[in-house]
Write a protein that holds these residues in place. Structure first.
Motif, PDB file in Angstrom:
ATOM      1  N   SER A 110       7.827  45.432  63.305  1.00 47.70           N
ATOM      2  CA  SER A 110       7.206  46.663  62.829  1.00 47.70           C
ATOM      3  C   SER A 110       8.077  47.370  61.779  1.00 47.70           C
ATOM      4  O   SER A 110       7.610  48.261  61.096  1.00 47.70           O
ATOM      5  N   HIS A 111       9.325  46.944  61.648  1.00 48.26           N
ATOM      6  CA  HIS A 111      10.248  47.558  60.692  1.00 48.26           C
ATOM      7  C   HIS A 111      11.051  46.455  60.005  1.00 48.26           C
ATOM      8  O   HIS A 111      11.152  45.338  60.518  1.00 48.26           O
ATOM      9  N   ASN A 112      11.593  46.776  58.860  1.00 45.98           N
ATOM     10  CA  ASN A 112      12.474  45.835  58.167  1.00 45.98           C
ATOM     11  C   ASN A 112      13.858  45.883  58.801  1.00 45.98           C
ATOM     12  O   ASN A 112      14.299  46.922  59.284  1.00 45.98           O
ATOM     13  N   ILE A 113      14.542  44.753  58.765  1.00 45.91           N
ATOM     14  CA  ILE A 113      15.914  44.682  59.277  1.00 45.91           C
ATOM     15  C   ILE A 113      16.848  44.833  58.085  1.00 45.91           C
ATOM     16  O   ILE A 113      16.740  44.095  57.105  1.00 45.91           O
ATOM     17  N   ILE A 114      17.757  45.794  58.167  1.00 49.90           N
ATOM     18  CA  ILE A 114      18.717  46.024  57.089  1.00 49.90           C
ATOM     19  C   ILE A 114      20.090  45.670  57.634  1.00 49.90           C
ATOM     20  O   ILE A 114      20.523  46.190  58.658  1.00 49.90           O
ATOM     21  N   MET A 115      20.769  44.755  56.923  1.00 51.26           N
ATOM     22  CA  MET A 115      22.079  44.266  57.383  1.00 51.26           C
ATOM     23  C   MET A 115      23.111  44.460  56.279  1.00 51.26           C
ATOM     24  O   MET A 115      22.893  44.059  55.140  1.00 51.26           O
ATOM     25  N   GLN A 116      24.228  45.070  56.635  1.00 53.24           N
ATOM     26  CA  GLN A 116      25.347  45.223  55.712  1.00 53.24           C
ATOM     27  C   GLN A 116      26.257  44.010  55.877  1.00 53.24           C
ATOM     28  O   GLN A 116      26.819  43.798  56.937  1.00 53.24           O
ATOM     29  N   CYS A 117      26.377  43.190  54.837  1.00 48.33           N
ATOM     30  CA  CYS A 117      27.211  41.986  54.895  1.00 48.33           C
ATOM     31  C   CYS A 117      28.647  42.324  54.521  1.00 48.33           C
ATOM     32  O   CYS A 117      28.884  43.221  53.716  1.00 48.33           O
ATOM     33  N   PRO A 118      29.622  41.606  55.072  1.00 45.12           N
ATOM     34  CA  PRO A 118      31.018  41.836  54.703  1.00 45.12           C
ATOM     35  C   PRO A 118      31.235  41.577  53.212  1.00 45.12           C
ATOM     36  O   PRO A 118      30.544  40.765  52.611  1.00 45.12           O
ATOM     37  N   ARG A 119      32.201  42.266  52.622  1.00 48.04           N
ATOM     38  CA  ARG A 119      32.419  42.128  51.176  1.00 48.04           C
ATOM     39  C   ARG A 119      32.956  40.757  50.800  1.00 48.04           C
ATOM     40  O   ARG A 119      32.845  40.347  49.650  1.00 48.04           O
ATOM     41  N   GLU A 120      33.512  40.009  51.760  1.00 49.47           N
ATOM     42  CA  GLU A 120      34.014  38.662  51.479  1.00 49.47           C
ATOM     43  C   GLU A 120      32.888  37.651  51.298  1.00 49.47           C
ATOM     44  O   GLU A 120      33.102  36.574  50.764  1.00 49.47           O
ATOM     45  N   VAL A 121      31.686  37.995  51.766  1.00 46.73           N
ATOM     46  CA  VAL A 121      30.534  37.089  51.688  1.00 46.73           C
ATOM     47  C   VAL A 121      29.600  37.587  50.593  1.00 46.73           C
ATOM     48  O   VAL A 121      29.134  38.722  50.635  1.00 46.73           O
ATOM     49  N   LYS A 122      29.343  36.740  49.604  1.00 42.30           N
ATOM     50  CA  LYS A 122      28.416  37.086  48.518  1.00 42.30           C
ATOM     51  C   LYS A 122      27.001  36.687  48.936  1.00 42.30           C
ATOM     52  O   LYS A 122      26.768  35.566  49.374  1.00 42.30           O
ATOM     53  N   VAL A 123      26.060  37.601  48.771  1.00 44.89           N
ATOM     54  CA  VAL A 123      24.684  37.389  49.210  1.00 44.89           C
ATOM     55  C   VAL A 123      23.784  37.287  47.987  1.00 44.89           C
ATOM     56  O   VAL A 123      23.907  38.060  47.042  1.00 44.89           O
TER      57      VAL A 123
END
Length: 181
Positions: A110-123
């Motif tokens: 019912s909602h979007n999932i928002i995830m903060q990735c570590p700065r060492e991992v490029k998304v």
């Protein structure tokens, strides 16, 4: 003797390996990593090679011997070439988008999932019409990359009946037959 542990590790040009206070420090063009080494394992750095040695034939020493050799090898590969993990979103309306290090997933909840990735991992995300959305993760730290990819996959694991969910590229999901009418 461990077959993996006794293989010497070649140190490529541009990579600096140092041992300080039972920590292996590896610097390269893509970043800097360190690994704490167990007290009984010895690491010897010769010109362009690194050797990992164990003091005895105890089971614990044998297991750590191969482990630390592979951890140091993965650090050297990570700072020179890097590691990549790709995930695929399979399902109607499943989408992914990113804004720098913030990953937003629409996985049918019912909602979007928002995830903060570590700065060492490029998304990076790719969405093409008629194809499944892709999430591409890149990092020099193999362990951290695997943890982030597993966390993203855990939001919606592939289910066995229709195969919908988040899966690694190349992952085979065993399909089950549905109800028979």
């Amino acid at each position: 003797m461990s077959r993996i542990g006794k293989v010497p590790i070649f140190i490529p040009k541009g990579v600096v390996v140092k041992m300080q206070n039972k920590k292996a420090l590896v610097k390269g063009p893509l970043g800097e990593l360190f690994q704490k080494i167990n007290g009984s394992i010895q690491v010897e750095i010769q010109e362009r090679q690194l050797l990992v040695k164990r003091p005895s034939e105890r089971k614990e020493d044998r297991s750590f011997h191969g482990l630390y050799r592979m951890l140091i090898h993965n650090m050297i590969v990570g700072v020179t070439v890097g590691f990549t993990r790709e995930l695929e979103l399979i399902g109607v309306g499943y989408r992914a988008s990113n804004n720098d290090q913030i990953l937003e997933l629409n996985l049918g909840f019912s909602h979007n999932i928002i995830m903060q990735c570590p700065r060492e991992v490029k998304v990076e995300t790719k969405t093409e019409k008629g194809k499944n959305s892709l999430i591409i993760l890149k990092s020099c730290d193999k362990q951290l990359l695997g943890m982030v990819a597993a966390k993203i996959r855990s939001f919606r694991k592939p289910e066995p009946y229709k195969g919908k969910g988040v899966r690694y590229i190349g992952e085979i999901v065993r399909r089950k037959a549905g109800k028979s009418a």
